[in-house]
Motif scaffolding. Sequence first.
Motif, PDB file in Angstrom:
ATOM      1  N   GLN A  50       0.807  -1.220   0.000  1.00 25.22           N
ATOM      2  CA  GLN A  50       0.000   0.000   0.000  1.00 25.22           C
ATOM      3  C   GLN A  50       0.841   1.270   0.000  1.00 25.22           C
ATOM      4  OE1 GLN A  50      -2.798  -0.258   3.220  1.00 25.22           O
ATOM      5  NE2 GLN A  50      -4.117  -1.684   2.119  1.00 25.22           N
ATOM      6  N   ASN A  51       2.117   1.171   0.356  1.00 24.97           N
ATOM      7  CA  ASN A  51       2.987   2.354   0.408  1.00 24.97           C
ATOM      8  C   ASN A  51       4.165   2.177  -0.551  1.00 24.97           C
ATOM      9  OD1 ASN A  51       1.784   3.977   2.642  1.00 24.97           O
ATOM     10  ND2 ASN A  51       2.127   2.047   3.716  1.00 24.97           N
ATOM     11  N   SER A  52       3.846   1.980  -1.794  1.00 26.26           N
ATOM     12  CA  SER A  52       4.903   1.740  -2.782  1.00 26.26           C
ATOM     13  C   SER A  52       5.311   3.000  -3.533  1.00 26.26           C
ATOM     14  CB  SER A  52       4.450   0.669  -3.776  1.00 26.26           C
ATOM     15  OG  SER A  52       3.287   1.118  -4.442  1.00 26.26           O
ATOM     16  N   ALA A  53       4.897   4.158  -3.081  1.00 27.85           N
ATOM     17  CA  ALA A  53       5.245   5.405  -3.752  1.00 27.85           C
ATOM     18  C   ALA A  53       6.756   5.627  -3.688  1.00 27.85           C
ATOM     19  CB  ALA A  53       4.518   6.570  -3.083  1.00 27.85           C
ATOM     20  N   ALA A  54       7.308   6.083  -4.787  1.00 28.75           N
ATOM     21  CA  ALA A  54       8.745   6.340  -4.848  1.00 28.75           C
ATOM     22  C   ALA A  54       9.037   7.703  -4.221  1.00 28.75           C
ATOM     23  CB  ALA A  54       9.226   6.318  -6.289  1.00 28.75           C
ATOM     24  N   ILE A  55      10.030   7.725  -3.337  1.00 26.52           N
ATOM     25  CA  ILE A  55      10.424   8.988  -2.699  1.00 26.52           C
ATOM     26  C   ILE A  55      11.936   9.117  -2.780  1.00 26.52           C
ATOM     27  CG2 ILE A  55       8.477   9.011  -1.095  1.00 26.52           C
ATOM     28  CD1 ILE A  55      10.482   8.114   1.088  1.00 26.52           C
ATOM     29  N   THR A  56      12.409  10.339  -2.547  1.00 27.16           N
ATOM     30  CA  THR A  56      13.843  10.616  -2.506  1.00 27.16           C
ATOM     31  C   THR A  56      14.161  11.166  -1.130  1.00 27.16           C
ATOM     32  OG1 THR A  56      13.876  11.111  -4.864  1.00 27.16           O
ATOM     33  CG2 THR A  56      15.728  11.902  -3.548  1.00 27.16           C
ATOM     34  N   VAL A  57      15.138  10.544  -0.478  1.00 30.46           N
ATOM     35  CA  VAL A  57      15.554  10.981   0.855  1.00 30.46           C
ATOM     36  C   VAL A  57      16.925  11.621   0.712  1.00 30.46           C
ATOM     37  CG1 VAL A  57      16.155  10.222   3.176  1.00 30.46           C
ATOM     38  CG2 VAL A  57      14.249   9.162   1.981  1.00 30.46           C
ATOM     39  N   THR A  58      17.049  12.850   1.229  1.00 32.73           N
ATOM     40  CA  THR A  58      18.315  13.570   1.169  1.00 32.73           C
ATOM     41  C   THR A  58      18.859  13.711   2.586  1.00 32.73           C
ATOM     42  OG1 THR A  58      17.510  14.810  -0.727  1.00 32.73           O
ATOM     43  CG2 THR A  58      19.435  15.688   0.421  1.00 32.73           C
ATOM     44  N   LEU A  59      20.085  13.258   2.777  1.00 31.80           N
ATOM     45  CA  LEU A  59      20.737  13.351   4.082  1.00 31.80           C
ATOM     46  C   LEU A  59      22.115  13.964   3.851  1.00 31.80           C
ATOM     47  CD1 LEU A  59      20.570  12.671   7.118  1.00 31.80           C
ATOM     48  CD2 LEU A  59      21.633  10.498   6.577  1.00 31.80           C
ATOM     49  N   PHE A  60      22.330  15.129   4.460  1.00 27.70           N
ATOM     50  CA  PHE A  60      23.541  15.914   4.248  1.00 27.70           C
ATOM     51  C   PHE A  60      23.689  16.205   2.759  1.00 27.70           C
ATOM     52  CE2 PHE A  60      24.472  13.510   8.224  1.00 27.70           C
ATOM     53  CZ  PHE A  60      24.367  14.581   9.093  1.00 27.70           C
ATOM     54  N   SER A  61      24.707  15.669   2.120  1.00 23.63           N
ATOM     55  CA  SER A  61      24.868  15.989   0.707  1.00 23.63           C
ATOM     56  C   SER A  61      24.465  14.829  -0.201  1.00 23.63           C
ATOM     57  CB  SER A  61      26.331  16.372   0.423  1.00 23.63           C
ATOM     58  OG  SER A  61      27.159  15.262   0.702  1.00 23.63           O
ATOM     59  N   GLY A  62      24.082  13.697   0.355  1.00 24.74           N
ATOM     60  CA  GLY A  62      23.704  12.543  -0.462  1.00 24.74           C
ATOM     61  C   GLY A  62      22.196  12.378  -0.509  1.00 24.74           C
ATOM     62  N   SER A  63      21.745  11.704  -1.540  1.00 26.14           N
ATOM     63  CA  SER A  63      20.314  11.432  -1.653  1.00 26.14           C
ATOM     64  C   SER A  63      20.118   9.999  -2.131  1.00 26.14           C
ATOM     65  CB  SER A  63      19.648  12.414  -2.606  1.00 26.14           C
ATOM     66  OG  SER A  63      20.139  12.244  -3.894  1.00 26.14           O
ATOM     67  N   MET A  64      19.001   9.435  -1.709  1.00 20.66           N
ATOM     68  CA  MET A  64      18.662   8.061  -2.100  1.00 20.66           C
ATOM     69  C   MET A  64      17.212   8.039  -2.550  1.00 20.66           C
ATOM     70  SD  MET A  64      20.356   5.903   1.052  1.00 20.66           S
ATOM     71  CE  MET A  64      19.823   4.360   0.407  1.00 20.66           C
ATOM     72  N   SER A  65      16.927   7.223  -3.540  1.00 19.56           N
ATOM     73  CA  SER A  65      15.551   7.048  -4.010  1.00 19.56           C
ATOM     74  C   SER A  65      15.120   5.623  -3.721  1.00 19.56           C
ATOM     75  CB  SER A  65      15.458   7.302  -5.514  1.00 19.56           C
ATOM     76  OG  SER A  65      15.750   8.644  -5.792  1.00 19.56           O
ATOM     77  N   GLY A  66      13.851   5.471  -3.379  1.00 22.54           N
ATOM     78  CA  GLY A  66      13.304   4.147  -3.094  1.00 22.54           C
ATOM     79  C   GLY A  66      11.851   4.263  -2.693  1.00 22.54           C
ATOM     80  N   SER A  67      11.257   3.134  -2.337  1.00 19.13           N
ATOM     81  CA  SER A  67       9.839   3.179  -1.966  1.00 19.13           C
ATOM     82  C   SER A  67       9.696   3.660  -0.523  1.00 19.13           C
ATOM     83  CB  SER A  67       9.212   1.794  -2.114  1.00 19.13           C
ATOM     84  OG  SER A  67       9.717   0.910  -1.151  1.00 19.13           O
ATOM     85  N   LEU A  68       8.554   4.245  -0.241  1.00 20.35           N
ATOM     86  CA  LEU A  68       8.267   4.766   1.088  1.00 20.35           C
ATOM     87  C   LEU A  68       8.320   3.649   2.127  1.00 20.35           C
ATOM     88  CD1 LEU A  68       7.286   7.009   2.993  1.00 20.35           C
ATOM     89  CD2 LEU A  68       4.957   6.450   2.279  1.00 20.35           C
ATOM     90  N   SER A  69       7.744   2.506   1.811  1.00 25.78           N
ATOM     91  CA  SER A  69       7.717   1.399   2.766  1.00 25.78           C
ATOM     92  C   SER A  69       9.127   0.907   3.097  1.00 25.78           C
ATOM     93  CB  SER A  69       6.867   0.257   2.235  1.00 25.78           C
ATOM     94  OG  SER A  69       7.402  -0.230   1.024  1.00 25.78           O
ATOM     95  N   LEU A  70      10.001   0.891   2.109  1.00 25.80           N
ATOM     96  CA  LEU A  70      11.374   0.456   2.350  1.00 25.80           C
ATOM     97  C   LEU A  70      12.073   1.390   3.327  1.00 25.80           C
ATOM     98  CD1 LEU A  70      13.757  -1.415   1.604  1.00 25.80           C
ATOM     99  CD2 LEU A  70      14.308   0.234  -0.192  1.00 25.80           C
ATOM    100  N   PHE A  71      11.927   2.686   3.123  1.00 22.82           N
ATOM    101  CA  PHE A  71      12.568   3.642   4.034  1.00 22.82           C
ATOM    102  C   PHE A  71      11.970   3.572   5.442  1.00 22.82           C
ATOM    103  CE2 PHE A  71      13.956   5.744   0.055  1.00 22.82           C
ATOM    104  CZ  PHE A  71      15.310   5.776   0.336  1.00 22.82           C
ATOM    105  N   LEU A  72      10.658   3.388   5.534  1.00 23.41           N
ATOM    106  CA  LEU A  72      10.035   3.277   6.851  1.00 23.41           C
ATOM    107  C   LEU A  72      10.493   2.019   7.598  1.00 23.41           C
ATOM    108  CD1 LEU A  72       6.425   4.542   6.129  1.00 23.41           C
ATOM    109  CD2 LEU A  72       8.228   5.699   7.393  1.00 23.41           C
TER     110      LEU A  72
END
Length: 123
Positions: A22-44
Amino acid sequence: MKIAYIIVILLVAIVAVVFALQNSAAITVTLFSGSMSGSLSLFLIITLAIGLILGMLLMVPMIFRRGRLSSGLKRQVSALEKQIASLTQQVTDASAAASPPASAQSPDDGARGSEHLGVAGKQ
């Protein structure tokens, strides 16, 4: 108990799969100077796992402290149990020394006892 444990594990796994679907939306997480893309559920799920690991690591000193306290208290209980056994033995020895043995009565005492009860020995 094992069956209840297995049921709980299966329920958690089912909830995790439903959550991920249900939470498969793709998001981008930025931490300091790096960023990562992935699904919302994976990051949670990753942040949940990191939180669990940090919580466990923070509990480690308390667990060791309680373990040391527990072993010290067990040694103290053992010493007190030995002291109780020693004192009980001393009381038993003292009471045995203070009371006369039952077989120390003279044979005359038995005859006097029967006369006292009104039983005549000779007629």
